[in-house]
Motif scaffolding. Sequence first.
Motif, mmCIF file in Angstrom:
data_model
loop_
_atom_site.group_PDB
_atom_site.id
_atom_site.type_symbol
_atom_site.label_atom_id
_atom_site.label_comp_id
_atom_site.label_asym_id
_atom_site.label_seq_id
_atom_site.Cartn_x
_atom_site.Cartn_y
_atom_site.Cartn_z
ATOM 1 N N GLY A 166 0.788 -1.231 0.000
ATOM 2 C CA GLY A 166 0.000 0.000 0.000
ATOM 3 C C GLY A 166 0.813 1.271 0.000
ATOM 4 N N GLN A 167 2.084 1.219 0.439
ATOM 5 C CA GLN A 167 2.886 2.433 0.560
ATOM 6 C C GLN A 167 4.257 2.340 -0.092
ATOM 7 N N GLN A 168 4.641 1.169 -0.576
ATOM 8 C CA GLN A 168 5.976 0.982 -1.138
ATOM 9 C C GLN A 168 5.895 0.306 -2.502
ATOM 10 N N SER A 169 6.905 0.579 -3.314
ATOM 11 C CA SER A 169 6.975 -0.046 -4.641
ATOM 12 C C SER A 169 8.418 -0.158 -5.074
ATOM 13 N N THR A 170 8.727 -1.246 -5.751
ATOM 14 C CA THR A 170 10.074 -1.420 -6.323
ATOM 15 C C THR A 170 10.229 -0.689 -7.643
ATOM 16 N N GLY A 171 9.152 -0.121 -8.169
ATOM 17 C CA GLY A 171 9.211 0.386 -9.524
ATOM 18 C C GLY A 171 9.345 -0.776 -10.496
ATOM 19 N N ILE A 172 9.757 -0.486 -11.702
ATOM 20 C CA ILE A 172 9.865 -1.523 -12.728
ATOM 21 C C ILE A 172 11.209 -2.238 -12.602
ATOM 22 N N LEU A 224 1.287 5.345 -6.274
ATOM 23 C CA LEU A 224 2.335 4.490 -6.833
ATOM 24 C C LEU A 224 2.044 4.110 -8.277
ATOM 25 N N PHE A 225 0.779 4.204 -8.691
ATOM 26 C CA PHE A 225 0.376 3.832 -10.046
ATOM 27 C C PHE A 225 -0.488 4.937 -10.645
ATOM 28 N N GLU A 226 -0.622 4.883 -11.954
ATOM 29 C CA GLU A 226 -1.502 5.797 -12.668
ATOM 30 C C GLU A 226 -2.241 5.034 -13.755
ATOM 31 N N THR A 227 -3.366 5.574 -14.176
ATOM 32 C CA THR A 227 -4.160 4.944 -15.230
ATOM 33 C C THR A 227 -3.515 5.212 -16.585
ATOM 34 N N PRO A 228 -3.240 4.174 -17.371
ATOM 35 C CA PRO A 228 -2.553 4.388 -18.654
ATOM 36 C C PRO A 228 -3.447 5.070 -19.672
ATOM 37 N N ASP A 235 -4.843 -2.124 -16.493
ATOM 38 C CA ASP A 235 -5.495 -1.498 -15.345
ATOM 39 C C ASP A 235 -4.665 -0.393 -14.732
ATOM 40 N N LYS A 236 -3.328 -0.481 -14.852
ATOM 41 C CA LYS A 236 -2.491 0.534 -14.215
ATOM 42 C C LYS A 236 -1.061 0.411 -14.728
ATOM 43 N N ASP A 241 7.053 9.142 -12.180
ATOM 44 C CA ASP A 241 7.448 10.408 -11.555
ATOM 45 C C ASP A 241 7.680 10.256 -10.054
ATOM 46 N N ASN A 242 7.138 9.192 -9.480
ATOM 47 C CA ASN A 242 7.298 8.978 -8.044
ATOM 48 C C ASN A 242 8.350 7.911 -7.736
#
Length: 288
Positions: A166-172, A224-228, A235-236, A241-242
């Motif tokens: 919910g608050q963290q992401s590894t990115g791609i 952490l995500f945006e709608t493409p 879906d996302k 940018d973050n």
Amino acid sequence: MKTISIKITSASPNVGPFTITDDLGNTIATGVSLFTLITGVSYDVQNAVRVITLTSTGDCEFVKSFDVQGKINGFDYRNSKFVPKRTGCLWTHLRNDSLYNYYYGDISPYIIEYPFDYKYNDQIVQNIKDYSKTYTYIPSTVGAFDDNSKVQTDNKYFNKAVLYNGQQSTGILELVPKPMNDLSSYLQYPILNSDSKTIVFTKSDNFYQYNTFWALQKSSNVPLFETPCTSLSLDKEVNQDNMNYGDLSFKKSQLRAKDLKVRHILDNTSTTHIVSQFIVAPAQISYK
């Protein structure tokens, strides 16, 4: 010789380019775009021509013939409007037995996401172990799709992964096979790119495995995500940018929460067929 004028007034937006032929066996034009036919185009043909045929040779294939004897006055021809049809063409799957996730001339991403819920304590994910079978199809000799015409590979896998809570992401995470018998190449990883991080995966005991990931979000107060915008079928997408893919020598935060999602993506090839079986994400309890 006589001049015929052609103008399309209704068609699906994904048709074309067109090949134009006549009933005498002559090819009048090739590679004619839908835009050209919407605008209107004229050709000189033999007087004996009675029928012309439009053949859409792109991803949406069809053939349609027209009688050139029909007459329309110049005013109606100039003022006719194009009305797009919102019906797609008939898509036939598995026409090429060596391709898999390939639709309308483009590679379509194969995306699968696994959720993990932990019981009570927060847990820190340590690595990912995925039991998937990966196949490469070879051209069949029977003239149709042949499920037996394939080989199972060890160096093909998803090319991207995203781990997040919910608050963290590894990115791609760009996934590449571990260089074998080449220590100098292996020591180059992880490679920090401007919009991703490249890490290696291995296959051992039929498990695909990878690690070397940490949280890269700049702020947990920004999505952490945006709608493409490119495809509503997705879906996302990662909010780049973050994400900070730079060198975080002393700020490598581990993925720590009561849940975890592992998102695997294959979007760089259409010749790899991945059959996902199950996945495990070994974690350790995080006491605070």
